[in-house]
Write a protein that holds these residues in place. Sequence first.
Motif, short mmCIF file in Angstrom:
data_model
loop_
_atom_site.label_atom_id
_atom_site.label_comp_id
_atom_site.label_asym_id
_atom_site.label_seq_id
_atom_site.Cartn_x
_atom_site.Cartn_y
_atom_site.Cartn_z
N ASP A 139 -56.70 -77.99 -0.14
CA ASP A 139 -56.59 -78.05 -1.61
C ASP A 139 -55.35 -77.33 -2.14
OD1 ASP A 139 -59.03 -79.40 -1.55
OD2 ASP A 139 -60.18 -77.55 -1.82
N GLY A 140 -54.41 -77.00 -1.28
CA GLY A 140 -53.17 -76.41 -1.75
C GLY A 140 -52.26 -77.44 -2.38
N SER A 141 -51.36 -77.00 -3.21
CA SER A 141 -50.40 -77.92 -3.84
C SER A 141 -49.43 -78.44 -2.79
CB SER A 141 -49.64 -77.20 -4.95
OG SER A 141 -48.80 -76.19 -4.39
N ILE A 142 -48.75 -79.53 -3.13
CA ILE A 142 -47.78 -80.10 -2.19
C ILE A 142 -46.68 -79.08 -1.90
CG2 ILE A 142 -46.00 -81.88 -1.92
CD1 ILE A 142 -47.79 -83.75 -3.56
N ASP A 143 -46.24 -78.38 -2.94
CA ASP A 143 -45.18 -77.38 -2.76
C ASP A 143 -45.66 -76.26 -1.83
OD1 ASP A 143 -42.61 -76.06 -3.53
OD2 ASP A 143 -44.00 -74.56 -4.35
N ASP A 146 -45.89 -77.48 1.81
CA ASP A 146 -44.56 -77.58 2.42
C ASP A 146 -44.06 -76.21 2.86
OD1 ASP A 146 -44.42 -80.31 2.18
OD2 ASP A 146 -43.19 -80.30 0.36
N ASN A 147 -44.27 -75.21 2.01
CA ASN A 147 -43.85 -73.85 2.36
C ASN A 147 -44.66 -73.31 3.54
OD1 ASN A 147 -41.83 -72.33 0.43
ND2 ASN A 147 -42.98 -73.76 -0.86
N PHE A 148 -45.95 -73.55 3.54
CA PHE A 148 -46.86 -73.10 4.59
C PHE A 148 -46.47 -73.72 5.93
CE2 PHE A 148 -50.74 -73.59 7.12
CZ PHE A 148 -51.33 -72.34 7.03
N ASN A 149 -46.36 -75.05 5.96
CA ASN A 149 -46.03 -75.76 7.20
C ASN A 149 -44.64 -75.38 7.70
OD1 ASN A 149 -48.50 -77.14 7.16
ND2 ASN A 149 -47.67 -78.77 5.87
N GLY A 150 -43.71 -75.26 6.76
CA GLY A 150 -42.34 -74.88 7.13
C GLY A 150 -42.28 -73.48 7.70
N ALA A 151 -43.05 -72.55 7.11
CA ALA A 151 -43.06 -71.16 7.59
C ALA A 151 -43.65 -71.08 9.00
CB ALA A 151 -43.85 -70.29 6.63
N ILE A 152 -44.70 -71.86 9.26
CA ILE A 152 -45.29 -71.86 10.61
C ILE A 152 -44.28 -72.36 11.63
CG2 ILE A 152 -46.94 -73.10 12.07
CD1 ILE A 152 -49.03 -72.72 9.92
N LYS A 153 -43.66 -73.47 11.36
CA LYS A 153 -42.72 -74.04 12.34
C LYS A 153 -41.49 -73.16 12.52
CE LYS A 153 -44.13 -78.87 12.15
NZ LYS A 153 -43.68 -80.27 12.04
N LYS A 154 -41.07 -72.52 11.45
CA LYS A 154 -39.91 -71.62 11.55
C LYS A 154 -40.23 -70.44 12.46
CE LYS A 154 -36.52 -69.36 8.54
NZ LYS A 154 -36.13 -69.10 7.14
N GLN A 155 -41.41 -69.87 12.30
CA GLN A 155 -41.81 -68.75 13.15
C GLN A 155 -42.00 -69.18 14.60
OE1 GLN A 155 -44.73 -65.89 11.05
NE2 GLN A 155 -44.77 -67.72 9.75
N ILE A 156 -42.54 -70.39 14.79
CA ILE A 156 -42.73 -70.89 16.15
C ILE A 156 -41.38 -71.16 16.81
CG2 ILE A 156 -43.57 -72.86 17.50
CD1 ILE A 156 -45.74 -70.89 16.69
N ASN A 157 -40.43 -71.67 16.07
CA ASN A 157 -39.08 -71.86 16.62
C ASN A 157 -38.49 -70.53 17.07
OD1 ASN A 157 -39.18 -74.62 16.16
ND2 ASN A 157 -38.13 -74.50 14.18
N HIS A 158 -38.74 -69.50 16.28
CA HIS A 158 -38.28 -68.15 16.67
C HIS A 158 -39.01 -67.68 17.92
CE1 HIS A 158 -37.10 -63.95 16.41
NE2 HIS A 158 -38.39 -63.61 16.45
#
Length: 535
Positions: A139-143, A146-158
């Motif tokens: 039920d989170g907003s699209i924005d 996007d921030n949530f998914n992006g933050a997860i992948k960014k940390q995983i890339n690190h």
Amino acid sequence: MILNNSLKLIKKKIRLFYLNSNLYNKKITPSSIGLIEYQPSPSLLDGLIKYDKKKINIENYSLDEIWDNPNLIEKDRQNLNSFFWLFSLDLKSSKKDTQNVIYQWINTNGRYNSKNWKIDIIGKRIIAWISNSRLTYEDGSIDYKDNFNGAIKKQINHLIDEIENSELINNKIIGCAAIILTGLSYPQDIYLNSGLTLLKKLAKYSLDNDGFPKSRNARQLSFYLKYFILIREWFKESQNEIPDFINENIYYLGQAYAFIWQNNKIDFLFNGNHKTNNHNFDLYLKRLGYNFKNQNNELGGYVILNNKKNSLIMDIGSSPNTKLSSNYQAGALSFEIISNGKKLISNCGYFQKVNHQLNEVSKSSAVHSTLVIDDKSSCSFNKLRGKKSRINQGLRILKKKIIFEKNYWKINASHDGYLKLHGIIHDREIEFYPEQLKFIGHDKIISNKGIKNLKFEIRFHLEPNVKVMKTQDGKSILMDLDGEGWKFSSENSMMNIDKGLYFGKKNSFIDNQNIFISGMTNEENQTIRWEITKL
């Protein structure tokens, strides 16, 4: 050595500068975001996380300045940033408030920083965010998504970039688990393959052929088993094929867990262990249908001989290699005795805090029920600032022999821990006669250099509840184990009672007592005989 350390320091500073740069930030920022497709059940973490069973509300964490609080102590800051407290939230908590706290974190910590982007903290944070997606994502907003998914992948890339640089295997395991979970939740082969490849490599490096940690640490054994089972359950729940090596490692780790814990239901205080209480984990295993059995008497450098009422446990393993020795204790040939589910003879346990002086004390041979020569331990350790000490000079087991019959037990082994320094080999033989309830020990000090006039002590540590008293004639010492009477004696040896410290409970200590035999070495080989008999 000084030049080496200087080069390492320079290299570390350059690396840190790069990690904080715009170039690195751009490198780990994901090019595509994607959506969560698999949302794991939070209950799969029940066997792993020690969280408050009393559910709390998110309002306790939704302060505007939560991520900028300068008064947080380091432990609280790490716990806060790991987000494992999400598992304690009531599911009736506000999704909006939960997601607002995460959104604040992303805005404050969206780029790499050395405090909140440590390998283990990132790993726990990713696992907590994804495992609690009913609160953190739904039920989170699209924005927001996007921030949530992006933050997860960014940390995983690190994580994928930096996990090899972590010195702690346990932290790498947590990081691997987070990478694998991300690969399952956002189906991407690059994450899944990276996590599985690294996990397989870590298992091969740090587990022996029987699935026991090469560190010889029982706590690490449980840690490995918990994470391998968690990862397997994620594969199972997400309806992905479970890799063979995960099933194989669980089988062998489970065998080792049955040997060290499930067959005994009591913690042995060797090599970094303290009282851990695995009963909740046992219930977790039962709920998920795991049933481990092991009828062996020897595994991982330990011997455990049991009947219905008595147990004799002895450390007959060589010391681990330096890189895996940060929790090792110099207790070669030390032993413990259990009578009717209670410890009679015990080692003193392990003080886990790295920077506390008791950590070093608890690694010494003197806190184990074994031989000490010239007030020195059977292994020497190097202490690095801010880190756990590691073995400098280890030891090898030279021989071992085990006999386990209904009416006669015997463990015999020797080690070379005092050979290089003093030219001495320690040989220990312990016999047990179940019908007579009598233990007979022979400690041999074998010298090949003719060294004499060295002080030796053989200590027999007791749990704090055991009461001791020397008899009037001085020929024996009486022990009271919750109403059970035992007698310790050693002919022609100087016996006494001494005070000590017991570290059986994590990062705490209380007074205990120990019986010790003392004397001086001479040019000839010596044998010290002792007996422990039930009255």
